[in-house]
Design a protein around this motif. Sequence first.
Motif, PDB file in Angstrom:
ATOM      1  N   LYS A  43      20.986 -11.622 -14.461  1.00  0.00           N
ATOM      2  CA  LYS A  43      20.371 -12.132 -13.225  1.00  0.00           C
ATOM      3  C   LYS A  43      20.803 -11.309 -12.013  1.00  0.00           C
ATOM      4  O   LYS A  43      21.272 -11.826 -11.001  1.00  0.00           O
ATOM      5  CB  LYS A  43      20.707 -13.611 -13.025  1.00  0.00           C
ATOM      6  N   GLY A  44      20.634  -9.989 -12.117  1.00  0.00           N
ATOM      7  CA  GLY A  44      21.115  -9.068 -11.092  1.00  0.00           C
ATOM      8  C   GLY A  44      20.135  -8.876  -9.954  1.00  0.00           C
ATOM      9  O   GLY A  44      18.983  -9.319  -9.991  1.00  0.00           O
ATOM     10  N   THR A  45      20.595  -8.175  -8.915  1.00  0.00           N
ATOM     11  CA  THR A  45      19.789  -7.830  -7.743  1.00  0.00           C
ATOM     12  C   THR A  45      18.932  -6.607  -8.055  1.00  0.00           C
ATOM     13  O   THR A  45      18.955  -6.066  -9.160  1.00  0.00           O
ATOM     14  CB  THR A  45      20.692  -7.533  -6.546  1.00  0.00           C
ATOM     15  N   PHE A  46      18.166  -6.152  -7.030  1.00  0.00           N
ATOM     16  CA  PHE A  46      17.288  -4.995  -7.233  1.00  0.00           C
ATOM     17  C   PHE A  46      18.072  -3.784  -7.696  1.00  0.00           C
ATOM     18  O   PHE A  46      17.663  -3.089  -8.637  1.00  0.00           O
ATOM     19  CB  PHE A  46      16.533  -4.663  -5.941  1.00  0.00           C
ATOM     20  N   TYR A  47      19.203  -3.493  -7.037  1.00  0.00           N
ATOM     21  CA  TYR A  47      19.962  -2.301  -7.406  1.00  0.00           C
ATOM     22  C   TYR A  47      20.552  -2.437  -8.804  1.00  0.00           C
ATOM     23  O   TYR A  47      20.657  -1.459  -9.550  1.00  0.00           O
ATOM     24  CB  TYR A  47      21.053  -2.029  -6.373  1.00  0.00           C
ATOM     25  N   LEU A  92      10.376  -1.616   0.069  1.00  0.00           N
ATOM     26  CA  LEU A  92       9.917  -0.279   0.418  1.00  0.00           C
ATOM     27  C   LEU A  92      11.089   0.614   0.811  1.00  0.00           C
ATOM     28  O   LEU A  92      11.187   1.765   0.369  1.00  0.00           O
ATOM     29  CB  LEU A  92       8.898  -0.358   1.560  1.00  0.00           C
ATOM     30  N   ALA A  93      12.001   0.089   1.620  1.00  0.00           N
ATOM     31  CA  ALA A  93      13.167   0.865   2.037  1.00  0.00           C
ATOM     32  C   ALA A  93      14.066   1.188   0.850  1.00  0.00           C
ATOM     33  O   ALA A  93      14.613   2.303   0.751  1.00  0.00           O
ATOM     34  CB  ALA A  93      13.948   0.093   3.102  1.00  0.00           C
ATOM     35  N   GLN A  94      14.237   0.248  -0.066  1.00  0.00           N
ATOM     36  CA  GLN A  94      15.080   0.478  -1.237  1.00  0.00           C
ATOM     37  C   GLN A  94      14.519   1.586  -2.123  1.00  0.00           C
ATOM     38  O   GLN A  94      15.254   2.478  -2.563  1.00  0.00           O
ATOM     39  CB  GLN A  94      15.205  -0.823  -2.030  1.00  0.00           C
ATOM     40  N   VAL A  95      13.222   1.535  -2.390  1.00  0.00           N
ATOM     41  CA  VAL A  95      12.600   2.555  -3.236  1.00  0.00           C
ATOM     42  C   VAL A  95      12.659   3.922  -2.565  1.00  0.00           C
ATOM     43  O   VAL A  95      12.968   4.939  -3.206  1.00  0.00           O
ATOM     44  CB  VAL A  95      11.142   2.166  -3.559  1.00  0.00           C
ATOM     45  N   VAL A 123       3.900  -6.347 -16.784  1.00  0.00           N
ATOM     46  CA  VAL A 123       2.589  -5.701 -16.841  1.00  0.00           C
ATOM     47  C   VAL A 123       2.509  -4.578 -15.813  1.00  0.00           C
ATOM     48  O   VAL A 123       1.745  -3.621 -15.976  1.00  0.00           O
ATOM     49  CB  VAL A 123       1.471  -6.735 -16.591  1.00  0.00           C
ATOM     50  N   GLY A 124       3.332  -4.671 -14.778  1.00  0.00           N
ATOM     51  CA  GLY A 124       3.276  -3.722 -13.674  1.00  0.00           C
ATOM     52  C   GLY A 124       2.534  -4.334 -12.513  1.00  0.00           C
ATOM     53  O   GLY A 124       1.295  -4.386 -12.508  1.00  0.00           O
ATOM     54  N   SER A 125       3.260  -4.847 -11.538  1.00  0.00           N
ATOM     55  CA  SER A 125       2.630  -5.572 -10.441  1.00  0.00           C
ATOM     56  C   SER A 125       3.220  -5.154  -9.099  1.00  0.00           C
ATOM     57  O   SER A 125       4.438  -4.975  -8.969  1.00  0.00           O
ATOM     58  CB  SER A 125       2.816  -7.080 -10.637  1.00  0.00           C
ATOM     59  N   LEU A 126       2.348  -5.012  -8.117  1.00  0.00           N
ATOM     60  CA  LEU A 126       2.778  -4.710  -6.747  1.00  0.00           C
ATOM     61  C   LEU A 126       2.684  -5.928  -5.846  1.00  0.00           C
ATOM     62  O   LEU A 126       2.856  -5.816  -4.632  1.00  0.00           O
ATOM     63  CB  LEU A 126       1.916  -3.577  -6.166  1.00  0.00           C
ATOM     64  N   ASN A 127       2.418  -7.089  -6.430  1.00  0.00           N
ATOM     65  CA  ASN A 127       2.342  -8.308  -5.632  1.00  0.00           C
ATOM     66  C   ASN A 127       3.709  -8.646  -5.036  1.00  0.00           C
ATOM     67  O   ASN A 127       4.741  -8.473  -5.684  1.00  0.00           O
ATOM     68  CB  ASN A 127       1.865  -9.483  -6.494  1.00  0.00           C
ATOM     69  N   GLY A 128       3.696  -9.133  -3.809  1.00  0.00           N
ATOM     70  CA  GLY A 128       4.930  -9.594  -3.182  1.00  0.00           C
ATOM     71  C   GLY A 128       5.863  -8.503  -2.699  1.00  0.00           C
ATOM     72  O   GLY A 128       7.050  -8.769  -2.468  1.00  0.00           O
ATOM     73  N   MET A 129       5.372  -7.284  -2.536  1.00  0.00           N
ATOM     74  CA  MET A 129       6.222  -6.206  -2.037  1.00  0.00           C
ATOM     75  C   MET A 129       6.541  -6.428  -0.555  1.00  0.00           C
ATOM     76  O   MET A 129       5.705  -6.899   0.210  1.00  0.00           O
ATOM     77  CB  MET A 129       5.543  -4.855  -2.230  1.00  0.00           C
ATOM     78  N   THR A 154       0.827  -1.209   0.000  1.00  0.00           N
ATOM     79  CA  THR A 154       0.000   0.000   0.000  1.00  0.00           C
ATOM     80  C   THR A 154       0.858   1.254   0.000  1.00  0.00           C
ATOM     81  O   THR A 154       0.568   2.226  -0.720  1.00  0.00           O
ATOM     82  CB  THR A 154      -0.927  -0.010   1.229  1.00  0.00           C
ATOM     83  N   SER A 155       1.925   1.256   0.801  1.00  0.00           N
ATOM     84  CA  SER A 155       2.813   2.417   0.844  1.00  0.00           C
ATOM     85  C   SER A 155       3.500   2.637  -0.491  1.00  0.00           C
ATOM     86  O   SER A 155       3.618   3.776  -0.971  1.00  0.00           O
ATOM     87  CB  SER A 155       3.865   2.229   1.943  1.00  0.00           C
ATOM     88  N   LEU A 156       3.963   1.553  -1.118  1.00  0.00           N
ATOM     89  CA  LEU A 156       4.633   1.681  -2.410  1.00  0.00           C
ATOM     90  C   LEU A 156       3.673   2.164  -3.489  1.00  0.00           C
ATOM     91  O   LEU A 156       4.089   2.875  -4.414  1.00  0.00           O
ATOM     92  CB  LEU A 156       5.267   0.356  -2.812  1.00  0.00           C
ATOM     93  N   ALA A 157       2.406   1.790  -3.406  1.00  0.00           N
ATOM     94  CA  ALA A 157       1.431   2.294  -4.377  1.00  0.00           C
ATOM     95  C   ALA A 157       1.355   3.817  -4.313  1.00  0.00           C
ATOM     96  O   ALA A 157       1.364   4.498  -5.352  1.00  0.00           O
ATOM     97  CB  ALA A 157       0.065   1.677  -4.108  1.00  0.00           C
TER      98      ALA A 157
END
Length: 354
Positions: free
Chosen positions: A137-141, A218-221, A207-213, A88-91
């Motif tokens: 096959k990289g990490t989030f960053y 949240l801290a990274q973004v 497609v653009g998904s917020l599932n599994g956040m 919800t916060s990331l949305a």
Amino acid sequence: MSLIGPSKIDFGRPTGILNLWGGRLTQRLDLRALLVSALVVAIALAVALVTLTSGEFQIAVPEVVGALFGQATAKVHMVVVEWRLPRTSLALIMGAALGISGAIFQSLTRNPLGSPDVIGFDSGAYTGALIVIIVLKGTFYAVAGGALLGGIITALVVYLLAWRGGVQGFRLIIVGIGISAMLNSFNTYLLIRADLEVAMAAAIWGVGSLNGMTLERLAQVCAVLAVLVPAAFFISRPMRQLEMGDDAARSLGVNAEWTRLAMTIVGVALTATVTAAAGPIAFVALAAPQIAMRLTRSAGVALLPSAATGALLLGVADYLAQRAFAPTQLPVGIVTICIGGLYFAWLLMREARR
């Protein structure tokens, strides 16, 4: 920091002057825009609260508030804080980032169609992210860096191809649409060539998904946007001066080309951050600045109302994605495409009449 006002200027609109660092930096504030932004943010927070209460495990509002302040049972705390709060916060946060990015590019192109998903920067960021995900096959960053690099390269290519002794907004949009179509084909090729499991995960994410956040995501973004959002507001003043034309902006001491470059980098970086975290989410950047402009009745797009409207749009879209076909959860990008497609058609017809 002090606020001086209100005063009646700018065709009767109530404004104030914000003094920072002892008056060494001043910023004019549109009080109507501030009021509208505050109201939109309040509605967005109300939607977020409803989202936190909804799901297979229904939770009352007082329990949700207690969980947010650490006064709930372990089960309620886990559901609210660990499972629902990050999404919800990331949305809200990413909707605000998309709203700011859309406002920057619509100001840059001076056209309501000038949003990163229409011009093709979303597709470029998605290409960069796909290469990192499928090939490296990289990490989030690493994915965020790939998305940023892909978006910047796409912006550079579009900018150079649209250059004819200068850049006109409509030419930039037409070139961007063509580049976007080419990149979408290349992205499909990458998915076809990838391993089945990786391709399926990347396709759903695309497609653009917020599932599994998670709280970690949240801290990274937030860490990335903590740098980009202040940078966007820092360039907002020369951005508005540039809307008057290059000659007028230069007479006020604005370096037109460097300002455009800074706007492009910051706008692409905001879009790339969202793309890296949740995939390309369409139409929020397109619609939010235009809706905000009509709510505030301003002559041009502004960052703060656009951010607030973007947060509300993506917050509502995420609630619909979770609850419209419950218990099945849709990728939020499907909802924004359905809503945004109608808005896009209306906007095209309106621009054609003009």
